[in-house]
Write a protein that holds these residues in place. Sequence first.
Motif, PDB file in Angstrom:
ATOM      1  N   ILE A 113      19.844  14.165 -94.444  1.00 35.72           N
ATOM      2  CA  ILE A 113      20.128  15.091 -95.543  1.00 35.72           C
ATOM      3  C   ILE A 113      19.190  16.292 -95.465  1.00 35.72           C
ATOM      4  N   ASP A 114      17.916  16.047 -95.134  1.00 37.27           N
ATOM      5  CA  ASP A 114      16.975  17.149 -94.983  1.00 37.27           C
ATOM      6  C   ASP A 114      17.410  18.089 -93.862  1.00 37.27           C
ATOM      7  N   VAL A 115      17.915  17.523 -92.768  1.00 32.92           N
ATOM      8  CA  VAL A 115      18.382  18.349 -91.651  1.00 32.92           C
ATOM      9  C   VAL A 115      19.654  19.097 -92.049  1.00 32.92           C
ATOM     10  N   PHE A 116      20.513  18.443 -92.819  1.00 30.22           N
ATOM     11  CA  PHE A 116      21.788  19.038 -93.225  1.00 30.22           C
ATOM     12  C   PHE A 116      21.561  20.303 -94.043  1.00 30.22           C
ATOM     13  N   PHE A 119      21.773  23.563 -92.131  1.00 31.05           N
ATOM     14  CA  PHE A 119      23.009  23.969 -91.469  1.00 31.05           C
ATOM     15  C   PHE A 119      23.588  25.213 -92.146  1.00 31.05           C
ATOM     16  N   PRO A 120      24.160  26.146 -91.382  1.00 32.88           N
ATOM     17  CA  PRO A 120      24.864  27.279 -91.999  1.00 32.88           C
ATOM     18  C   PRO A 120      26.172  26.810 -92.627  1.00 32.88           C
ATOM     19  N   SER A 121      26.587  27.493 -93.679  1.00 33.17           N
ATOM     20  CA  SER A 121      27.773  27.051 -94.418  1.00 33.17           C
ATOM     21  C   SER A 121      29.050  27.156 -93.585  1.00 33.17           C
ATOM     22  N   PHE A 122      29.132  28.154 -92.694  1.00 34.16           N
ATOM     23  CA  PHE A 122      30.359  28.308 -91.919  1.00 34.16           C
ATOM     24  C   PHE A 122      30.568  27.151 -90.951  1.00 34.16           C
ATOM     25  N   LEU A 123      29.475  26.452 -90.583  1.00 32.71           N
ATOM     26  CA  LEU A 123      29.610  25.330 -89.661  1.00 32.71           C
ATOM     27  C   LEU A 123      30.404  24.195 -90.304  1.00 32.71           C
ATOM     28  N   ILE A 124      30.152  23.920 -91.586  1.00 34.18           N
ATOM     29  CA  ILE A 124      30.902  22.887 -92.296  1.00 34.18           C
ATOM     30  C   ILE A 124      32.354  23.299 -92.439  1.00 34.18           C
ATOM     31  N   THR A 125      32.575  24.572 -92.762  1.00 27.11           N
ATOM     32  CA  THR A 125      33.952  25.070 -92.891  1.00 27.11           C
ATOM     33  C   THR A 125      34.689  24.965 -91.572  1.00 27.11           C
ATOM     34  N   LEU A 126      34.008  25.269 -90.496  1.00 26.23           N
ATOM     35  CA  LEU A 126      34.629  25.171 -89.172  1.00 26.23           C
ATOM     36  C   LEU A 126      35.004  23.728 -88.865  1.00 26.23           C
ATOM     37  N   ALA A 127      34.148  22.777 -89.236  1.00 27.79           N
ATOM     38  CA  ALA A 127      34.455  21.365 -89.018  1.00 27.79           C
ATOM     39  C   ALA A 127      35.683  20.935 -89.826  1.00 27.79           C
ATOM     40  N   LEU A 128      35.781  21.413 -91.072  1.00 28.27           N
ATOM     41  CA  LEU A 128      36.957  21.090 -91.886  1.00 28.27           C
ATOM     42  C   LEU A 128      38.219  21.700 -91.296  1.00 28.27           C
ATOM     43  N   PHE A 170      27.354  21.754-100.330  1.00 32.54           N
ATOM     44  CA  PHE A 170      26.262  21.868-101.300  1.00 32.54           C
ATOM     45  C   PHE A 170      25.854  20.544-101.939  1.00 32.54           C
ATOM     46  N   THR A 171      26.586  19.468-101.705  1.00 31.67           N
ATOM     47  CA  THR A 171      26.196  18.175-102.289  1.00 31.67           C
ATOM     48  C   THR A 171      24.792  17.738-101.879  1.00 31.67           C
ATOM     49  N   PRO A 172      24.367  17.895-100.627  1.00 23.61           N
ATOM     50  CA  PRO A 172      22.984  17.505-100.279  1.00 23.61           C
ATOM     51  C   PRO A 172      21.919  18.262-101.063  1.00 23.61           C
ATOM     52  N   PHE A 173      22.242  19.458-101.574  1.00 25.04           N
ATOM     53  CA  PHE A 173      21.265  20.194-102.374  1.00 25.04           C
ATOM     54  C   PHE A 173      21.020  19.505-103.716  1.00 25.04           C
ATOM     55  N   VAL A 174      21.962  18.673-104.141  1.00 27.53           N
ATOM     56  CA  VAL A 174      21.770  17.858-105.337  1.00 27.53           C
ATOM     57  C   VAL A 174      21.123  16.529-104.971  1.00 27.53           C
TER      58      VAL A 174
END
Length: 289
Positions: A113-116, A119-128, A170-174
């Motif tokens: 979670i700390d590593v996550f 990550f840049p936000s576009f990377l998650i979007t690209l994975a989706l 953004f869930t890991p930020f919580v």
Amino acid sequence: MASATISTPAAPRRTRAKAPAWVWALPPVALLALAFLYPLALVVQQSFQPDTGGTSLKPYADVFASGAFREALWTTVWLAVAATVGCLVLGFVLALIIAFVPFPGAKAVSRFIDVFLSFPSFLITLALLFVYGSVGMANGAWTDVTGAAEGPFQFLTTPWGVLLAEITYFTPFVMRPLLAAFSQLDTGQLEAASSLGARAPRIIRRIILPEALPALAAGGSLVLVLCLNEFGIVLFTGAKGVTTLPTLVYGKAILESDYPGACVVAVVNVLISVGLYGLYRVVSRRAGA
């Protein structure tokens, strides 16, 4: 006959005058003003200068009267609020599982979670997009099995796709402040409540949730600020008809060359963000986060 020696008094040491503390603060303050405050001041100045020349409130009047601005403001607010609520619920459940349900690799997940967070936000979007995009894995598997022309998963280019991507990112930020709060929780209370016959839902409601509220408030405030300013997720999903304040700034400045209008929207976005950031700092200070 002893000779008398005459000792001369030692010369007083010269003390070097210390510079006041504000002198040492001048260089970093000047650098900060040059790098950040000066460009921001230019944006504010440009927002009061219409293309016709002079200085007036006309750019603000034009933008506030625009339906595109009102729609972008509403879209930004509801997406940010909905994503924050989703992150709070999902983050609380996942943090509970990691902190209190023993399973192999729990510590590794917590460290990931700390590593996550880096990550840049576009990377998650690209994975989706690879999974749920029009030609993604899910739609490809569906067309291979059914022989249909296209798959049923077309939500990623809608507001719901943006919402899913923001909750995912953004869930890991919580979760991070929640896991820190859970690590300081007295496990003796949990064991005592369990020995007295209290079930898991009641333990969570009566013991864990009150301790987690400050961390939830701090994490939720931060996520709300970040979602209001999110640009990469909206851009990379290619959501049709989804225009937020950051994308409206981009559209007015780059596509329409309406720089005064873009600066007005940017000023509004900054004011909202600064206000919410102030709220986040107050909540974080009270929560000790």
